[in-house]
Design a protein around this motif. Structure first.
Motif, short mmCIF file in Angstrom:
data_model
loop_
_atom_site.label_atom_id
_atom_site.label_comp_id
_atom_site.label_asym_id
_atom_site.label_seq_id
_atom_site.Cartn_x
_atom_site.Cartn_y
_atom_site.Cartn_z
N LEU A 43 0.84 -1.21 0.00
CA LEU A 43 0.00 0.00 0.00
C LEU A 43 0.87 1.26 0.00
O LEU A 43 0.56 2.24 -0.68
CB LEU A 43 -0.92 0.00 1.22
N SER A 44 1.96 1.23 0.74
CA SER A 44 2.86 2.40 0.82
C SER A 44 3.46 2.73 -0.54
O SER A 44 3.63 3.90 -0.91
CB SER A 44 3.98 2.15 1.83
N SER A 45 3.80 1.69 -1.31
CA SER A 45 4.39 1.93 -2.64
C SER A 45 3.43 2.67 -3.55
O SER A 45 3.86 3.34 -4.49
CB SER A 45 4.80 0.60 -3.28
N LEU A 46 2.13 2.59 -3.25
CA LEU A 46 1.10 3.22 -4.09
C LEU A 46 0.50 4.46 -3.43
O LEU A 46 -0.53 4.97 -3.88
CB LEU A 46 0.00 2.20 -4.40
N GLY A 47 1.13 4.92 -2.34
CA GLY A 47 0.68 6.15 -1.70
C GLY A 47 -0.49 6.00 -0.77
O GLY A 47 -0.99 6.99 -0.24
N ALA A 48 -0.96 4.76 -0.54
CA ALA A 48 -2.16 4.55 0.28
C ALA A 48 -1.82 4.30 1.75
O ALA A 48 -2.73 4.09 2.55
CB ALA A 48 -2.97 3.37 -0.27
N ASP A 49 -0.55 4.31 2.10
CA ASP A 49 -0.13 4.10 3.49
C ASP A 49 1.30 4.62 3.61
O ASP A 49 1.91 5.05 2.62
CB ASP A 49 -0.20 2.62 3.86
N THR A 50 1.85 4.60 4.81
CA THR A 50 3.26 4.94 5.02
C THR A 50 3.91 3.90 5.91
O THR A 50 3.23 3.26 6.71
CB THR A 50 3.41 6.32 5.70
N CYS A 51 5.20 3.71 5.74
CA CYS A 51 5.92 2.76 6.58
C CYS A 51 7.37 3.21 6.68
O CYS A 51 7.76 4.23 6.10
CB CYS A 51 5.81 1.34 6.01
N GLU A 52 8.18 2.47 7.40
CA GLU A 52 9.57 2.84 7.63
C GLU A 52 10.53 2.08 6.72
O GLU A 52 11.72 1.97 7.03
CB GLU A 52 9.94 2.59 9.10
N ALA A 53 10.05 1.53 5.62
CA ALA A 53 10.91 0.77 4.71
C ALA A 53 11.88 1.70 3.98
O ALA A 53 11.56 2.86 3.69
CB ALA A 53 10.06 0.01 3.71
N SER A 54 13.07 1.15 3.63
CA SER A 54 14.01 1.93 2.81
C SER A 54 13.45 2.13 1.41
O SER A 54 13.62 3.18 0.81
CB SER A 54 15.35 1.19 2.72
N LEU A 55 12.77 1.08 0.89
CA LEU A 55 12.22 1.17 -0.46
C LEU A 55 11.05 0.21 -0.62
O LEU A 55 11.13 -0.96 -0.24
CB LEU A 55 13.29 0.81 -1.50
N CYS A 56 9.95 0.73 -1.14
CA CYS A 56 8.81 -0.09 -1.57
C CYS A 56 8.58 0.25 -3.04
O CYS A 56 8.42 1.43 -3.38
CB CYS A 56 7.55 0.22 -0.77
N GLU A 57 8.52 -0.74 -3.90
CA GLU A 57 8.44 -0.48 -5.35
C GLU A 57 7.45 -1.44 -6.01
O GLU A 57 7.55 -2.65 -5.84
CB GLU A 57 9.83 -0.65 -5.97
N SER A 58 6.49 -0.86 -6.74
CA SER A 58 5.51 -1.66 -7.47
C SER A 58 5.55 -1.32 -8.96
O SER A 58 5.54 -0.13 -9.32
CB SER A 58 4.09 -1.44 -6.95
N SER A 59 5.59 -2.34 -9.80
CA SER A 59 5.50 -2.14 -11.25
C SER A 59 4.09 -2.49 -11.68
O SER A 59 3.63 -3.61 -11.47
CB SER A 59 6.51 -3.05 -11.97
N VAL A 60 3.38 -1.51 -12.25
CA VAL A 60 1.95 -1.67 -12.53
C VAL A 60 1.64 -1.44 -14.01
O VAL A 60 2.40 -0.80 -14.73
CB VAL A 60 1.10 -0.71 -11.66
N THR A 61 0.48 -1.94 -14.42
CA THR A 61 0.06 -1.81 -15.83
C THR A 61 -0.94 -0.68 -16.03
O THR A 61 -1.58 -0.59 -17.06
CB THR A 61 -0.57 -3.13 -16.30
N TRP A 62 -1.11 0.19 -15.03
CA TRP A 62 -2.10 1.26 -15.12
C TRP A 62 -1.64 2.35 -16.10
O TRP A 62 -0.46 2.63 -16.22
CB TRP A 62 -2.32 1.90 -13.76
N ASP A 63 -2.62 2.97 -16.73
CA ASP A 63 -2.33 4.12 -17.60
C ASP A 63 -2.23 5.38 -16.74
O ASP A 63 -2.97 5.55 -15.78
CB ASP A 63 -3.42 4.30 -18.65
N ILE A 64 -1.33 6.26 -17.13
CA ILE A 64 -1.15 7.54 -16.44
C ILE A 64 -1.47 8.66 -17.41
O ILE A 64 -0.98 8.68 -18.53
CB ILE A 64 0.29 7.69 -15.92
N ASN A 65 -2.33 9.58 -16.98
CA ASN A 65 -2.70 10.73 -17.81
C ASN A 65 -1.54 11.73 -17.81
O ASN A 65 -1.32 12.43 -16.82
CB ASN A 65 -3.98 11.38 -17.26
#
Length: 511
Positions: A43-65
């Motif tokens: 959730l943190s990688s997508l801005g929906a939460d926060t945590c103390e991780a050094s890095l959270c990374e998600s590769s997604v197929t969503w379109d960006i305007n």
């Protein structure tokens, strides 16, 4: 969907990389292994939460305007959350604010852990109802578009009329003020760049006497001009350069004298008064141009005030006409919705029965017209308001609504994240939730943490979260490993043959 997720250094996790598939993705593991921590990091990688991780990374197929977010859209877009001194978000290595990333991901991501009432908002429920009507061969979409356009036109005319009626109450005062402002500017009648020309005249008048006196003294040079020419001739030097210079000087003096002669009739007091008048306009309006623009605006306003009765009559007639049309279209919409609401309620309660929930009461009632019509859909669960039902009941009811909605969705509806939605449910209740999630997984990529064998066995993909020497790790399970894990869920650490047999039966049944 999320095609890849990477986590670095978060509590008991060191490095984790998973490649989730589409459909129902299940996470299991012993208590304290880090299941909720992993969900929080996704959730943190997508801005929906926060945590103390050094890095959270998600590769997604969503379109960006690109126009809205100024981020170049790629086939696979990479979302990153980095926490050092402060939390920072990136998409395709381009920095983005949390507000912007939340706005973007909210179109694709639902986290069913808190009581989010957005699925029960009238706009959403009306949309589901209207999609059902459209599917039954009633062209309600064209009717809705006509209603919406008429409604907004009516609102605009009504707002214009209200503004006009407010102005009408003080119309005489406004007319008097507009006339006063117009007259004041017209009396001065400023011209563009006039102030610059007046300042130039003022400057010349202030120096006139001194300049003329100096020119008079300088004119004596011309009395001796022939001596210079004679000397140059005696020296056999071409005197044309001297003649040209003297002619240029003579012309310069004559031009200055002519300009000052033209100013003889100019009254310095008049110039100073004019400068002061224009300075007063500039002080009030900013510039001569703004003063002229303001005057023209007031002339238009005055014409409008003088024609207000004609305009008001037109607006009243138009408002009545549009109001009548809005009501007629709203009634037509309402009739179609009233006809469909019982079937909507019946289908919803079929799903709720599968989810071992009491019947919901779906009511269609009148409200003040909005852009969606005059209908409001409200839902109670066993005559209890949604704010008062348990979180488990609330989330299962949301699933029922999502199933109804999913029938009109494309294959990629986004991501659902559910943390222990089957907690404290019986085996039958857990299986009912699993079946509904299985149906929803045709339209959503679903991440679910489960402690129940029924839901776990339904997953298209199964990840085990476990600890190895206090370090949390994640691995994807094959069929045999899934059997062992489901058996552990059933019987605990001491896995029995019966548990293995039941686990294998569940998996084979749901493959």
């Amino acid at each position: 969907m999320i095609e890849r997720f990477y986590l670095k250094e978060y509590l008991s996790f060191k490095n984790v990389e998973i490649a989730p598939k589409s459909g129902l993705v299940v996470f299991t593991g012993p208590s304290g292994s880090g299941k909720s921590i992993l969900m929080k990091s996704i959730l943190s990688s997508l801005g929906a939460d926060t945590c103390e991780a050094s890095l959270c990374e998600s590769s997604v197929t969503w379109d960006i305007n690109n126009d809205e977010y100024s981020i170049e859209n790629e086939d696979i877009n990479t979302f990153k959350y980095i926490k050092k001194e402060k939390a920072r978000y990136f998409i395709n290595n381009q920095s983005i604010s949390k507000k912007a990333i939340l706005k973007l991901t909210s179109n694709y991501l639902r986290h069913l852990s808190l009581k989010d009432f957005s699925d029960f908002e009238n706009e959403n429920l009306i949309s589901i109802l209207d999609n059902r009507i459209q599917k039954n061969s009633h062209d309600i979409f064209s009717l809705k578009e006509e209603y919406k356009n008429t409604f907004f036109e009516y609102k605009k005319i009504k707002a214009d009329l209200e503004t006009l009626e407010k102005e009408e109450k003080k119309i005489e005062e406004l007319k008097e003020f507009a006339s006063y402002e117009i007259t004041k500017i017209q009396e001065i009648n400023p011209q563009i760049s006039e102030d610059e020309e007046l300042l130039k005249i003022k400057k010349e008048l202030s120096k006139k006497e001194k300049i003329l006196e100096k020119i008079s003294l300088a004119n004596s040079i011309f009395e001796n001009e022939h001596f210079v020419s004679g000397a140059l001739d005696a020296l056999e030097v071409d005197s044309s350069f001297f003649d040209d210079s003297m002619n240029e000087l003579r012309a310069m003096f004559e031009s200055a004298e002519a300009r000052f002669t033209a100013l003889e009739d100019v009254n310095i007091e008049d110039v100073l008064n004019r400068i002061q008048e224009i300075a007063g306009l500039k002080k009030r309006y900013g510039s001569v141009e703004e003063a002229i623009k303001y005057k023209e605006q007031k002339i238009i306003e005055l014409q409008k005030y003088e024609n207000i009765e004609i305009t008001k009559d037109k607006l009243i007639k138009e408002e009545k006409k549009l109001n009548k049309k809005v009501k007629e279209l709203a009634v037509t919409l309402s009739k179609l919705r009233t006809k469909e609401i019982d079937a909507f309620s019946k289908d919803l309660n079929c799903y709720l029965k599968e989810l071992y929930l009491r019947d919901a009461q779906v009511v269609l009632k009148d409200m003040e017209p909005t852009e969606y019509g005059k209908d409001e859909v409200s839902i109670l669960l066993n005559n209890t308001q949604l704010q008062k039902i348990s979180t488990g009941e609330f989330n299962r009811l949301r699933l029922g609504i999502l199933v109804l909605k999913s029938k009109f969705m494309n294959a990629d509806g986004g991501i659902l994240m559910l943390d222990e939605i089957d907690a404290n449910l019986s085996g039958e209740e857990s299986m009912s939730v699993a079946k509904v999630l299985k149906q929803l997984s045709k339209h959503f990529q679903i991440f679910v943490v489960s402690h129940q064998p029924q839901l776990t066995s339904m997953g298209e993909q199964h990840f085990l979260i476990y600890k190895d020497k206090e370090e949390s790790k994640v691995k994807e399970l094959d069929f045999k490993q899934r059997v062992d894990e489901i058996a552990r869920i059933i019987s605990g650490e001491d896995i029995s043959k019966e548990a293995i047999s039941f686990a294998k039966e569940l998996l084979e049944k749901n493959r």
